[in-house]
Design a protein around this motif. Sequence first.
Motif, short mmCIF file in Angstrom:
data_model
loop_
_atom_site.label_atom_id
_atom_site.label_comp_id
_atom_site.label_asym_id
_atom_site.label_seq_id
_atom_site.Cartn_x
_atom_site.Cartn_y
_atom_site.Cartn_z
N GLU A 126 -9.69 6.00 -24.36
CA GLU A 126 -8.52 6.39 -25.15
C GLU A 126 -8.02 5.23 -26.01
O GLU A 126 -7.79 5.39 -27.21
CB GLU A 126 -7.41 6.87 -24.22
N ILE A 127 -7.87 4.06 -25.41
CA ILE A 127 -7.40 2.89 -26.15
C ILE A 127 -8.41 2.48 -27.21
O ILE A 127 -8.04 2.16 -28.35
CB ILE A 127 -7.14 1.71 -25.18
N SER A 128 -9.69 2.49 -26.86
CA SER A 128 -10.74 2.13 -27.81
C SER A 128 -10.72 3.05 -29.03
O SER A 128 -10.83 2.61 -30.19
CB SER A 128 -12.11 2.17 -27.13
N ASN A 129 -10.60 4.35 -28.78
CA ASN A 129 -10.57 5.32 -29.88
C ASN A 129 -9.33 5.17 -30.74
O ASN A 129 -9.40 5.32 -31.97
CB ASN A 129 -10.65 6.74 -29.33
N LEU A 130 -8.21 4.86 -30.14
CA LEU A 130 -6.99 4.64 -30.92
C LEU A 130 -7.15 3.44 -31.86
O LEU A 130 -6.75 3.49 -33.03
CB LEU A 130 -5.79 4.41 -29.99
N ARG A 131 -7.76 2.38 -31.34
CA ARG A 131 -7.99 1.21 -32.19
C ARG A 131 -8.92 1.56 -33.36
O ARG A 131 -8.71 1.13 -34.49
CB ARG A 131 -8.60 0.08 -31.35
N SER A 132 -9.95 2.34 -33.06
CA SER A 132 -10.89 2.72 -34.12
C SER A 132 -10.22 3.61 -35.16
O SER A 132 -10.45 3.48 -36.36
CB SER A 132 -12.10 3.43 -33.51
N LEU A 133 -9.39 4.54 -34.70
CA LEU A 133 -8.68 5.41 -35.62
C LEU A 133 -7.78 4.60 -36.55
O LEU A 133 -7.73 4.85 -37.76
CB LEU A 133 -7.84 6.43 -34.85
N LEU A 134 -7.08 3.64 -36.00
CA LEU A 134 -6.22 2.81 -36.84
C LEU A 134 -7.05 2.00 -37.82
O LEU A 134 -6.63 1.76 -38.96
CB LEU A 134 -5.37 1.89 -35.95
N GLY A 135 -8.24 1.58 -37.40
CA GLY A 135 -9.14 0.86 -38.29
C GLY A 135 -9.62 1.74 -39.44
O GLY A 135 -9.96 1.24 -40.51
N GLN A 136 -9.66 3.04 -39.22
CA GLN A 136 -10.04 3.98 -40.27
C GLN A 136 -8.88 4.27 -41.22
O GLN A 136 -9.03 5.05 -42.16
CB GLN A 136 -10.52 5.30 -39.64
N ARG A 137 -7.74 3.66 -40.98
CA ARG A 137 -6.55 3.80 -41.84
C ARG A 137 -6.09 5.26 -41.95
O ARG A 137 -5.78 5.75 -43.05
CB ARG A 137 -6.80 3.21 -43.22
N ILE A 138 -6.06 5.95 -40.80
CA ILE A 138 -5.57 7.33 -40.80
C ILE A 138 -4.09 7.34 -41.19
O ILE A 138 -3.35 6.39 -40.96
CB ILE A 138 -5.76 8.00 -39.43
N ASP A 139 -3.66 8.44 -41.81
CA ASP A 139 -2.27 8.57 -42.24
C ASP A 139 -1.36 9.02 -41.11
O ASP A 139 -0.14 8.80 -41.16
CB ASP A 139 -2.17 9.57 -43.39
N GLY A 140 -1.92 9.67 -40.11
CA GLY A 140 -1.12 10.16 -38.99
C GLY A 140 -2.03 10.61 -37.86
O GLY A 140 -3.25 10.69 -38.01
#
Length: 351
Positions: A126-140
Motif C-alpha cells: 500500500e505504501i509503495s503504491n502510494l509513493r508510485s502514484l505520487l511520482g506519477q503526479r496524479i491530480d487526486g
Amino acid sequence: MVRVTSIGFPNGRIETTKANNEMITLKDVAKRAGVSPSTVSYVLSGKKKVKEETRSKIYEAVKTLNYSPNKVARSLKTNSTNTIGVMVNNLSDMFFIDILKAIESTAYEYKYNVILCDAVNSEEREISNLRSLLGQRIDGLIFAGTGKNKKLNLDRLGIPVVTLDRSAGSGSGSIYVDNVKGGELATEHLIQAGKLPIALITYSTLISTFFDRMYGYRKTLEKYGLPYNEDLVVVTDFGTYNEGYNAVRELLKRKVEFQSLFAVNDMLALGAMRALVEEHYKIPEDISVVGYDDIPIAKLFLPALTTVSQPQYQIGRKATELLIRTINKEPIEEAEKSIVITPELIVRETA
C-alpha cells in the motif's frame, strides 16, 4: 483508460516520444540540465528527493526540449495530468467490480485517465503504491485501503483524496454505506425468523467497514436481549470464499450450536454455504445464511443468497464526481463531503 500496477517506470527507464520530428531522450534532458540520466529519472518518477536547484534545472530542460514521457512535460506546464489514482485493498474482492466500472466510466466522461493500484492486503504494498502514484503526479486519489497503516495521514499527501467504502475519510471527502445499519438489517431479519443463535463470520476489523457491520450485529442482539457469544464469531484473515469455507469448519469444530449465520461480505457467505452443504446441512431449513454487498453472483447461486445490498456503481460514480469537483476547486458544501448511503436487505432463498 485503466492501467493496473505495478506502476512506475520499468527498469528505471522512461519512455520517450517524438517532438519536433526528433526523438528527444532522457539523456538529452540530462545533458542540458548538467546532471546524470539517473538523476533525471529520480526527479520525474518521484523516487528520490534531490536539491530544489537540481529539480528546477531538470524541469526547465524538460520544458525547453519539449520532452514528454507519459505526459510529464504537459503536466509541468499545466500543473495537471488529468489523471486520478485508485487504491483498493484487494482487487480479488468482487465488491469492487462495479465500483471500478463506475470510476473508469465517470473519469472518461470528465476526460480523466485512471491508474489502478492493488494493495493485496499488504501494508508495505500500500505504501509503495502510494509513493508510485505520487511520482506519477496524479491530480487526486480514490482510496479504499487496507486499514493497517494507522500512521497514514491522507491529508498530508498534498492532493485531494476521497475515501471509498470507509467512514474514516480525508479532508476532501468520503463515500460510504451505513454499515452499522446494514449489520442491524441482517441480524434483525434472522432474529425475526426465529433462527437463533446467530453465528458471525467477519474479517479485518481494523477497517471501519467491517467493524461497523459487526457492531450492528452486536447492537441488534442487545436490542432483543440476546447474549453475545464469542464462540459464535470467527474473524478471518481475508474476506474470500475459502476463508468463509474455513470459518464454518472452525465453527463446527468448536461444536457450537447455531441456526443461522451472518457473513460480512458475500464471498465469505458463499464459502460458508459450500462448507455447510458438504456437511449435509440444508439451507435455509437447517441453517439460514445472510451475506453483505449483493455482488453479481449472489443471486446466481443455488439457493440464491439473501444479502444486504449496497449500490456499488453509485458509490464509484459519486466518489469520482466528488474527487474531480475537488480537483477543479469547485465550491462544495461540508455536507457533500461525507456521503452516507443507506443499505437495503435483499431477501432471496437462503434466509
